[in-house]
Design a protein around this motif. Structure first.
Motif, mmCIF file in Angstrom:
data_model
loop_
_atom_site.group_PDB
_atom_site.id
_atom_site.type_symbol
_atom_site.label_atom_id
_atom_site.label_comp_id
_atom_site.label_asym_id
_atom_site.label_seq_id
_atom_site.Cartn_x
_atom_site.Cartn_y
_atom_site.Cartn_z
ATOM 1 N N GLN A 66 0.906 -1.319 0.047
ATOM 2 C CA GLN A 66 -0.126 -0.080 -0.204
ATOM 3 C C GLN A 66 0.698 1.488 0.043
ATOM 4 O OE1 GLN A 66 -3.255 0.081 -0.370
ATOM 5 N NE2 GLN A 66 -3.019 2.266 -0.367
ATOM 6 N N GLU A 67 1.970 1.344 0.816
ATOM 7 C CA GLU A 67 2.845 2.419 0.875
ATOM 8 C C GLU A 67 3.529 2.519 -0.668
ATOM 9 O OE1 GLU A 67 5.838 1.826 3.879
ATOM 10 O OE2 GLU A 67 4.352 1.815 5.400
ATOM 11 N N ASN B 99 1.506 9.183 -6.015
ATOM 12 C CA ASN B 99 1.714 10.599 -5.599
ATOM 13 C C ASN B 99 3.001 11.336 -6.318
ATOM 14 O OD1 ASN B 99 -0.650 10.936 -3.919
ATOM 15 N ND2 ASN B 99 0.628 9.963 -2.060
ATOM 16 N N SER B 100 3.649 10.518 -7.277
ATOM 17 C CA SER B 100 4.646 10.987 -7.840
ATOM 18 C C SER B 100 4.207 11.897 -8.939
ATOM 19 C CB SER B 100 5.469 9.780 -8.499
ATOM 20 O OG SER B 100 4.732 9.253 -9.277
#
Length: 180
Positions: A4-5, A12-13
């Motif tokens: 998930q991380e 989000n990149s």
């Protein structure tokens, strides 16, 4: 949790990655690579021209000393093919422009690309301007020597292997040096 991380980081990149480089370092690296490439081309040309001159001298002697007409014709064809090889190498050298600092970087790169493209075509087409003309002369020359069958069975495969080797080496050079 680790999965998930990674997904969050990926999502989000930024869409566009900002590439930073130092122009001076890039130019130094580019100049180094071009000089290395040009040195290898210059060495190849020098080797081939010296070899062609030696071949011309030897086969002029053969054309003068052998009495059989076919051997003389073959020797002359080999001399003319060697002159043609020198001409082809020199013709491509004319596209090599000296570094002109007054030109823009883009213009210099375009001129370098033109030169490299000509060198690539020369190596890629070795069969037509190098191997076939010399092979024709050698076949005529050997036919004029009236060799025994045993000597023919030894000399012709050696000659064929040398030509195949030259062809393969030039094709590999195109793949490894020019295309990347």
């Amino acid at each position: 949790m680790l999965e998930q991380e990674l997904k969050n980081i990926w999502q989000n990149s930024p869409q566009k990655e900002i590439v930073k480089f130092e122009k001076s370092k890039l130019l130094i690296d580019l100049n180094h690579d071009i000089n290395k490439f040009e040195k290898s081309i210059k060495n190849r040309d020098r080797r081939e021209i010296v070899a062609a001159i030696i071949v011309i001298i030897v086969f002029i002697y053969y054309a003068y000393s052998y009495s059989h007409l076919l051997a003389k014709i073959g020797a002359i064809i080999i001399c003319l093919a060697s002159v043609f090889i020198i001409y082809q190498l020199k013709k491509v050298q004319k596209f090599k422009k000296p570094v002109d600092l007054t030109l823009s970087m883009k213009k210099q790169l375009i001129e370098t690309r033109i030169y490299i493209t000509k060198e690539m075509k020369l190596s890629d087409n070795i069969l037509y301007w190098y191997i076939l003309p010399l092979s024709l002369g050698m076949v005529v020359f050997i036919m004029g020597l009236n060799m025994s069958l045993n000597r023919l069975l030894i000399n012709i495969p050696i000659f064929i292997l040398i030509n195949i080797g030259a062809y393969i080496l030039n094709k590999q050079t195109v793949k490894k040096k020019f295309l990347p």
